[in-house]
Scaffold this active site. Sequence first.
Site, mmCIF file in Angstrom:
data_model
loop_
_atom_site.group_PDB
_atom_site.id
_atom_site.type_symbol
_atom_site.label_atom_id
_atom_site.label_comp_id
_atom_site.label_asym_id
_atom_site.label_seq_id
_atom_site.Cartn_x
_atom_site.Cartn_y
_atom_site.Cartn_z
ATOM 1 N N GLY A 39 0.848 -1.208 0.000
ATOM 2 C CA GLY A 39 0.000 0.000 0.000
ATOM 3 C C GLY A 39 0.875 1.247 0.000
ATOM 4 O O GLY A 39 0.499 2.280 0.549
ATOM 5 N N THR A 82 1.691 3.393 -2.160
ATOM 6 C CA THR A 82 1.306 4.639 -2.848
ATOM 7 C C THR A 82 0.015 5.193 -2.239
ATOM 8 O O THR A 82 -0.558 6.146 -2.756
ATOM 9 C CB THR A 82 1.117 4.404 -4.366
ATOM 10 O OG1 THR A 82 0.259 3.268 -4.534
ATOM 11 C CG2 THR A 82 2.431 4.166 -5.062
ATOM 12 N N LEU A 107 -2.163 6.595 3.576
ATOM 13 C CA LEU A 107 -1.514 6.428 4.872
ATOM 14 C C LEU A 107 0.010 6.554 4.756
ATOM 15 O O LEU A 107 0.680 7.121 5.609
ATOM 16 C CB LEU A 107 -1.881 5.064 5.466
ATOM 17 C CG LEU A 107 -1.408 4.911 6.890
ATOM 18 C CD1 LEU A 107 -2.365 5.600 7.845
ATOM 19 C CD2 LEU A 107 -1.261 3.449 7.266
ATOM 20 N N ARG A 142 1.089 -1.702 -6.835
ATOM 21 C CA ARG A 142 0.930 -2.270 -8.179
ATOM 22 C C ARG A 142 1.256 -1.247 -9.268
ATOM 23 O O ARG A 142 1.329 -1.575 -10.423
ATOM 24 C CB ARG A 142 -0.475 -2.840 -8.347
ATOM 25 C CG ARG A 142 -1.571 -1.821 -8.403
ATOM 26 C CD ARG A 142 -2.918 -2.504 -8.430
ATOM 27 N NE ARG A 142 -3.419 -2.619 -7.068
ATOM 28 C CZ ARG A 142 -4.420 -3.419 -6.703
ATOM 29 N NH1 ARG A 142 -4.995 -4.197 -7.577
ATOM 30 N NH2 ARG A 142 -4.836 -3.440 -5.467
ATOM 31 N N ASP A 196 1.871 -7.458 -8.573
ATOM 32 C CA ASP A 196 0.443 -7.711 -8.643
ATOM 33 C C ASP A 196 0.111 -8.613 -7.445
ATOM 34 O O ASP A 196 0.648 -9.726 -7.332
ATOM 35 C CB ASP A 196 0.165 -8.420 -9.985
ATOM 36 C CG ASP A 196 -1.264 -8.908 -10.076
ATOM 37 O OD1 ASP A 196 -2.029 -8.708 -9.115
ATOM 38 O OD2 ASP A 196 -1.599 -9.507 -11.117
ATOM 39 N N HIS A 204 -3.800 3.625 15.818
ATOM 40 C CA HIS A 204 -2.721 4.590 16.068
ATOM 41 C C HIS A 204 -2.996 5.495 17.260
ATOM 42 O O HIS A 204 -2.070 6.095 17.804
ATOM 43 C CB HIS A 204 -2.388 5.388 14.801
ATOM 44 C CG HIS A 204 -3.319 6.518 14.490
ATOM 45 N ND1 HIS A 204 -4.471 6.347 13.777
ATOM 46 C CD2 HIS A 204 -3.266 7.832 14.791
ATOM 47 C CE1 HIS A 204 -5.086 7.525 13.659
ATOM 48 N NE2 HIS A 204 -4.385 8.436 14.263
ATOM 49 N N ASP A 216 -15.057 3.926 11.121
ATOM 50 C CA ASP A 216 -13.759 4.568 10.921
ATOM 51 C C ASP A 216 -13.165 5.035 12.251
ATOM 52 O O ASP A 216 -11.953 4.979 12.444
ATOM 53 C CB ASP A 216 -13.935 5.772 9.977
ATOM 54 C CG ASP A 216 -12.615 6.441 9.629
ATOM 55 O OD1 ASP A 216 -11.669 5.729 9.263
ATOM 56 O OD2 ASP A 216 -12.530 7.688 9.731
ATOM 57 N N HIS A 228 -10.730 3.921 17.623
ATOM 58 C CA HIS A 228 -10.127 4.939 18.493
ATOM 59 C C HIS A 228 -10.988 5.284 19.715
ATOM 60 O O HIS A 228 -10.498 5.334 20.837
ATOM 61 C CB HIS A 228 -9.865 6.224 17.706
ATOM 62 C CG HIS A 228 -9.128 6.023 16.423
ATOM 63 N ND1 HIS A 228 -8.126 5.097 16.281
ATOM 64 C CD2 HIS A 228 -9.233 6.629 15.212
ATOM 65 C CE1 HIS A 228 -7.643 5.151 15.042
ATOM 66 N NE2 HIS A 228 -8.315 6.064 14.378
ATOM 67 N N LYS A 287 -9.876 20.849 14.890
ATOM 68 C CA LYS A 287 -9.340 19.492 15.022
ATOM 69 C C LYS A 287 -8.941 19.309 16.473
ATOM 70 O O LYS A 287 -8.039 19.978 16.973
ATOM 71 C CB LYS A 287 -8.133 19.310 14.109
ATOM 72 C CG LYS A 287 -7.458 17.978 14.275
ATOM 73 C CD LYS A 287 -6.878 17.442 12.995
ATOM 74 C CE LYS A 287 -6.176 16.103 13.195
ATOM 75 N NZ LYS A 287 -7.053 15.013 13.579
HETATM 76 C C1 BG6 Z 1 -7.956 7.563 11.128
HETATM 77 C C2 BG6 Z 1 -9.246 7.709 10.381
HETATM 78 O O1 BG6 Z 1 -7.886 6.307 11.737
HETATM 79 O O2 BG6 Z 1 -7.873 8.574 12.110
HETATM 80 C C3 BG6 Z 1 -9.351 9.097 9.765
HETATM 81 O O3 BG6 Z 1 -9.313 6.731 9.364
HETATM 82 C C4 BG6 Z 1 -9.129 10.162 10.803
HETATM 83 O O4 BG6 Z 1 -10.592 9.277 9.119
HETATM 84 C C5 BG6 Z 1 -7.868 9.889 11.590
HETATM 85 O O5 BG6 Z 1 -9.035 11.400 10.136
HETATM 86 C C6 BG6 Z 1 -7.729 10.845 12.754
HETATM 87 O O6 BG6 Z 1 -6.488 10.641 13.355
HETATM 88 P P1 BG6 Z 1 -5.696 11.813 14.044
HETATM 89 O O7 BG6 Z 1 -4.460 11.178 14.566
HETATM 90 O O8 BG6 Z 1 -5.412 12.836 12.982
HETATM 91 O O9 BG6 Z 1 -6.601 12.343 15.099
#
Ligand code: BG6
Length: 458
Positions: A10, A12, A15, A44, A79, A170, A227, A232, A322
């Site tokens: 993955g 390219t 993430l 690919r 591939d 993460h 998502d 998270h 954010k």
């Molecule tokens: C990801 C989601 O796991 O976390 C994204 O797929 C989201 O949609 C992102 O934007 C948010 O992570 P962070 O670290 O920027 O708060």
Amino acid sequence: MMKTVLTIFGATGNLMHIKLVPALIRLFKSGHLNNDTSVICVSRRDYNQEMYYEHLLSSVSPSLDLESIKNKLTYFQMDLQNPEDYQNLKKKIELTYGNDIQSLFYLAVSPEFFVEIAQGISQAGLVEKGNIRNRVVFEKPFGHSFESAKSINTQLENYFTESQIYRIDHYLGKDMIQNILVMRFGNIVFENNWSRDSIEKIDILVKEHSGIGNRGSYYDQSGAMNDMVQSHLLQMLALITMEPPKSLDSAEIRKNKIEVLKKTTIDNQSAIFGQYIGYLSEQGIPSDSSTETFVCLKAQVDTPRFKDVPIYLITGKKLDEKIAEIIIHFKEHTLANTLWPNQKPLHNQLVIGVSEYEGVRFQMNFKTPGLNDNLVETSLDYCHSCQKIGNNPEAYEKLLKDFIENTPTLFTSWDEIEASWKIVDPIDFIRETLIHYADIDDLRSKIRERKGREDIDL
Ligand code: BG6
């Protein structure tokens, strides 16, 4: 340290650009990775080495200095469905790096490719079941539902043992998330008040300013629920509500997290779903999509410690800022009300800033300075990211380092994944109730129009 070859599938994808390459640059720069580590970037796309580098350059900020790791990255086109290509990858690794290496894999791809790639690398002999020198990271989401996650997991068991499987979330790599345990269990003042006796409600809030960018085809299948909430937000809930561990051993922490996840339910009736106006014009989104980009849920953790304490899980895109934070609202203090009957003492609040502000604010009552005795609301602030001790690593940096060093504590076990899918799977919403919001004010006012929803702080 043993030579490490990290192969990223993955390479390219989104993430790789926004998280993995910046994390690799920082790890090499800080010396946590050195010449013993090489990265093979698999995709690919018909690129050669130079074209791939140019491709990365277009998205990686110049301030990060991609050039500094140019000679650590090798592009490999293949591939995913062709067994011969896996053989060629194996030959390439053996010829370039020999056999005395730890050969690691990172699957930064959608879950529908997990099993195919696992089978490919396994059948080609790139990984050997049970050999801890071969480990594999699986990006989130791990599946699209409990059933799909279970099916993936069962098939992966054919190729790897549990200790070779690293499922990433993460948020667990974020410094302030790791700080939750220290705050809770390292400070008697919190630990003794961490229950329904003192806590009124909890908000777990992750707001994003941006929309879905160019991830339309992935996002429309997931929505905010799969998502963000399944991974998270539920991980944060687990760390906030778990029972004190006997030690910091990863098995012990995971066990306590699983216990509370198994006791967690979401009130389907009170769920609110929204979609930002403009979502339907995003690239890759069907014009009649009802996928949610905002969700607000009321969860309950049915343990003696947290029974009946509402826990709000709120997340959305295209909002005013954010921010990821956890707010612990403590109950009103009857003694304070008696002693200062005319002054409305505030209810203590602990705000754990996970990102972008990393730190802690504790709202308290104090006396105003001077000759009068008025109460004033004051905040004790701790800015984590301002600390000069060390450089605050980005989540992926920490997790990549832990993966390479075979430290699984901050990765999620299958049992946690299972428990969290079982929490979100039953939640459904009626298409007609989807709120279409232009911005946060619009969303707030549309939520307020719903009877009895003054409980939501957004
Ligand atoms: C990801 C989601 O796991 O976390 C994204 O797929 C989201 O949609 C992102 O934007 C948010 O992570 P962070 O670290 O920027 O708060």
